[in-house]
Scaffold this motif. Structure first.
Motif: not given
Lengths: 348, 504
Positions: B115-122
């Motif tokens: 998952x990410x720390x609040x970032x839309x990974x793209x």
């Protein structure tokens, strides 16, 4: 027991899991806690982004920590990755293995063959080729004194100077590193990465740019000022400049967003411009016009850096500026003046 | 000429229900979908229309059912050949699938989840055009990459029981300028830092009341660099290693040899005796002997891509028999959405070799006694399953043939690809064709093989007693939450947005 992993927009289905008055409900509170609060920020990003009023400078200061290109390409592997590997900014300094012609030519060269195994990088391309190896010191390369240029046959290398060839430990740092490597510290002349990394043009990138691309310099959505764009490209493409503080021909610890020209002196007088061939002159003239607020046309109006082409320049408004490179001639409406000024070291 | 898709559809008078090419963000030239992909999508659409009408339900409802998933595989067989174990009846009756592949048949332990720390990974936008063909449409916003959605997609919307939260390149900063030790978010570390993976693990296991998550640590040999001596800053490196093992309780390292977040000036080789071997020694002292390493998928790198080649596993695995090395992506050099994947030299159908994976296989062939290297199949299985079933069969066939079914590890790279259920379904239905078995000597993949791949192998590596763990799952809180989720009308999002035109 919430660890701060909070969504910006609560998920409706998770929220609907609310079950009250049961032992199960206490544990489900965990999920509710996930959805009950607002968004969360990334490290070191508590301040609202914005364009600084007073332009900062890193002259005499250490360069900041930044997200490296390989990290950038973890996300941008598909959009930027394939093109960037062959982009001239990236290949301005390239591993010897990536150029089979030069590698093969070097191995079979009567005088240079014995040195081939030491060579790590190639600088230059069509008019001049220089060979470099990694130094034992951090962030440095040693340059071979041999002045090479490609011959007519593929892989043929011609040497323009005489032996003995020696490895120069200083020249790359002194003359080249500022624009052929990334994050070069003018004081030590040490760089952080070979070639031009994302940082060189996009600066210190805020990770939240994934959600809002305007947080990154030169993003389309950001609409950076012509001055910033001119300074960003100019840090390397204004080849007649010189740092007042370091005396080097590349900018002193410039970070995108800094005031480049506070330290990087460039002569934009008519005489200075006239002395340059068209390719250099159009850069200087654009810089002058931006400085004088006579134009909003910038390098990016015509040049697509990621794609590595200037096709867009046909869409730029016609002006006298065009005539720097395109001269009217008899019988033909426009001719292109291809004269360039080659750097004696690398041939750029 | 580039043209917005909606505009093109409008001008052509044909509004394609699914995009026939990846939609560019203006920074790359959109590549057209090939004929087979177009045909596949067409057939799924046709089948969906037909069956939804027969059943009297909406297309959307059909696509998010097991029948929709079966329809996607059935249509794939019509286009690519009979690669998937799927009967036409499954496209009309959910019971037919349930009978053939009962839920809970396999213990699914996914060693590559993010998952990410609040970032839309793209990254989802690149897979979207492909996945939409299966009725899956992935949203691209920070929520979709968030931890809560991670829990939902992985644990509620799929059969996954246990995960390893897997690292992404990034380096933590230990001290501020005044020399104070930083903690938590102040340590930064990229979009999925070690401290955050550790918190997620602790939180998941805490609420479940058992083991549902393990985590990795991002620290790698070139992350802390002594520039004066031009070598690793070993004191700083060891401090971080101690922190990650003792404080974060990580279960494995996750290395990206071809990245340089510490600005050392280079990537690193796993067999570098001066740079990397001290790391092994320290890690062994700390009691952590599992190294997960990204190999292949090298186009993400700039100039350091060659460090993603699996060649350095050979010496290092032989020199460190006490360590376990998990080779992520099975060293597939290029993903199917990359242009190089389609180049002639990438895959040789005559030999079954494809780039870098073949080199990984050769290592084992040279050293049959080498028993501490495992092939993980995250992204390489799922994407080739959809886009190039033949390579997919070579991937699994050769991994099993060369390393053994007990050395192939389940990973999916999800959330990047949404909920992993479609990948799980693909593996359940996966089989190697008679033709390839005959020509290359592959054995058919048995249910026992799949059980090992799905989770039993990874459980062994991480010292878990799979049988005991499986017994605990039905009673733990996460299972109760999953039941409540379905009772409250929760449903798989991954199949809910099929054929949405506005997203094209």
């Amino acid at each position: 027991m919430n660890c701060g992993l909070l969504p910006a927009r609560p998920n409706r289905r998770l929220r609907n899991l609310a079950v009250s008055g049961s032992s199960f409900g206490s544990r489900i509170a965990w999920f509710l806690s996930l959805t009950a609060f607002g968004g969360f920020g990334l490290p070191g990003q508590s301040e609202e982004p914005g364009r600084p009023e007073a332009k900062p400078s890193h002259v005499g200061r250490p360069l900041p920590d930044y997200v490296t290109g390989d990290e950038c390409l973890f996300c941008h592997r598909q959009d930027i990755g394939p093109g960037w590997r062959v982009n001239e900014h990236q290949t301005t300094l390239r591993p010897i293995e990536s150029d089979e012609n030069v590698a093969a030519g070097l191995r079979r060269h009567p005088e240079l063959g014995r040195l081939a195994r030491h060579v790590d990088f190639i600088l230059g391309d069509r008019s001049r080729i220089r060979l470099l190896k990694r130094s034992e010191r951090y962030g440095r390369l040693e340059m071979l004194s041999a002045l090479l240029r490609p011959g007519n046959d593929p892989g043929a290398l011609l040497v323009d100077n005489e032996t003995p060839f020696i490895w120069d430990r200083e020249v790359f740092g002194r003359q080249c590193a500022g624009c052929h490597a990334t994050a070069t510290d003018s004081r030590t002349q040490e760089f952080a990465a070979t070639g031009i990394d994302c940082y060189a043009c996009h600066g210190v990138v805020d990770l939240r740019h994934a959600n809002d691309s305007s947080l990154v310099h030169l993003a389309k959505k950001r609409r950076d000022s012509p001055e910033l764009i001119a300074a960003t490209c100019g840090q390397c493409h204004v080849r007649t400049g010189k740092s007042r503080t370091s005396g080097l021909s590349y900018a002193n610890n410039h970070v995108v967003g800094d005031d480049l020209f506070a330290d990087f002196a460039v002569d934009l007088s008519p005489a200075a411009l006239q002395a340059q061939p068209p390719r250099e002159r159009h850069i200087l003239a654009n810089l002058r016009d931006i400085r004088d607020r006579k134009t909003t046309t910038t390098c990016l109006t015509c040049h697509n850096v990621h794609r590595g082409d200037a096709k867009k320049h046909r869409r730029a408004p016609s002006s006298e500026f065009c005539l720097i490179c395109h001269q009217t001639g008899e019988g033909s409406p426009l001719t292109y003046d291809r004269r360039v000024k080659r750097h004696p070291l690398c041939g750029y | 000429m580039w043209i917005p898709k909606w505009q093109r559809d409008q001008e052509a008078g044909f509004e394609s229900p699914i995009p026939t090419q990846p939609v560019s963000n203006e920074e790359f030239v959109p590549r057209p979908q090939n004929r087979q992909q177009q045909e596949w999508e067409f057939r799924i659409n046709e089948l969906t229309d037909q069956n939804a009408k027969k059943l009297g339900i909406s297309k959307r409802a059909f696509l998010k059912s097991s029948m929709g998933m079966a329809a996607a595989f059935f249509a794939s067989n019509q286009v690519y050949g009979p690669h998937w174990d799927v009967a036409e009846a499954e496209t009309l009756e959910p019971a037919a699938t349930e009978e053939k592949f009962p839920k809970g048949e396999y213990f699914v332990f996914d060693v590559q989840t993010h998952f990410t720390d609040g970032v839309a990974f793209g990254v989802r936008r690149y897979g979207n055009a492909i996945l939409r063909g299966m009725g899956i449409s992935l949203e691209e916003n920070p929520d979709q990459y968030s931890f809560p959605n991670f829990v939902k997609e992985i644990f509620f919307d799929s059969e996954t029981s246990l995960v390893v939260v897997s690292g992404i390149p990034g380096r933590e900063i230990d001290k501020d300028q005044a020399g104070n030790i930083l903690e938590g978010r102040d340590r930064r570390g990229g979009i999925l830092p070690s401290w955050l993976m550790s918190k997620a693990k602790k939180q998941l296991n805490g609420i479940a009341g058992g083991t549902r998550a393990l985590c990795q640590g991002n620290c790698a040999p070139n992350h802390y660099w002594d520039r004066a001596k031009n070598r690793p800053d070993f004191p700083a490196l060891y401090d971080q290693m101690e922190r990650e093992v003792e404080q974060y309780k990580i279960d494995s390292w996750k290395w990206y040899c071809h990245t340089d977040p510490g600005r050392s000036g280079n990537g690193f080789r796993m067999d570098d005796e001066k740079l990397t071997y001290p790391f092994y020694q320290k890690s062994a002292e700390l009691g952590l002997k599992v190294i997960s390493v990204h190999k292949g998928f090298a186009s993400q790198s700039r100039t350091l891509g060659h460090f993603a080649h699996p060649g350095d596993l050979e010496k290092t695995a032989l020199d460190h028999p006490e360590f376990t090395f998990i080779c992520y992506h099975s060293a597939l050099k290029h993903g199917p959405s990359e242009p190089e994947f389609k180049e002639d030299n990438f895959f040789d159908p005559e030999s079954g070799d494809f780039l870098w994976h073949a080199d990984l296989m050769k290592i084992k062939q040279r050293h049959p006694e080498m028993n501490n290297v495992y092939c993980e199949i995250g992204s390489s299985f799922g994407l080739t399953a959809i886009l190039h079933p033949q390579i997919c069969q070579h991937l699994i066939g050769r991994n099993i043939q060369t390393f053994g079914a007990d050395h192939v590890i389940w990973g999916t790279d999800c959330l990047w690809w949404g909920s992993p259920q479609w990948v799980i379904d693909a593996m359940k239905r996966f089989q190697i064709s008679d033709e390839l078995c005959e020509k290359f000597g592959y054995a058919k993949v048995t249910k026992e093989d799949k059980a090992k791949i799905f989770g039993l192998n990874a459980a062994k590596i991480y010292g878990l007693d799979a049988e005991q763990e499986i017994k605990k799952f039905p009673d733990d809180t996460l299972s109760q939450l999953k039941t409540a989720y379905f009772q409250q009308g929760g449903e798989r999002d991954n199949a809910a947005y099929g054929w949405v035109r506005s997203q094209a």
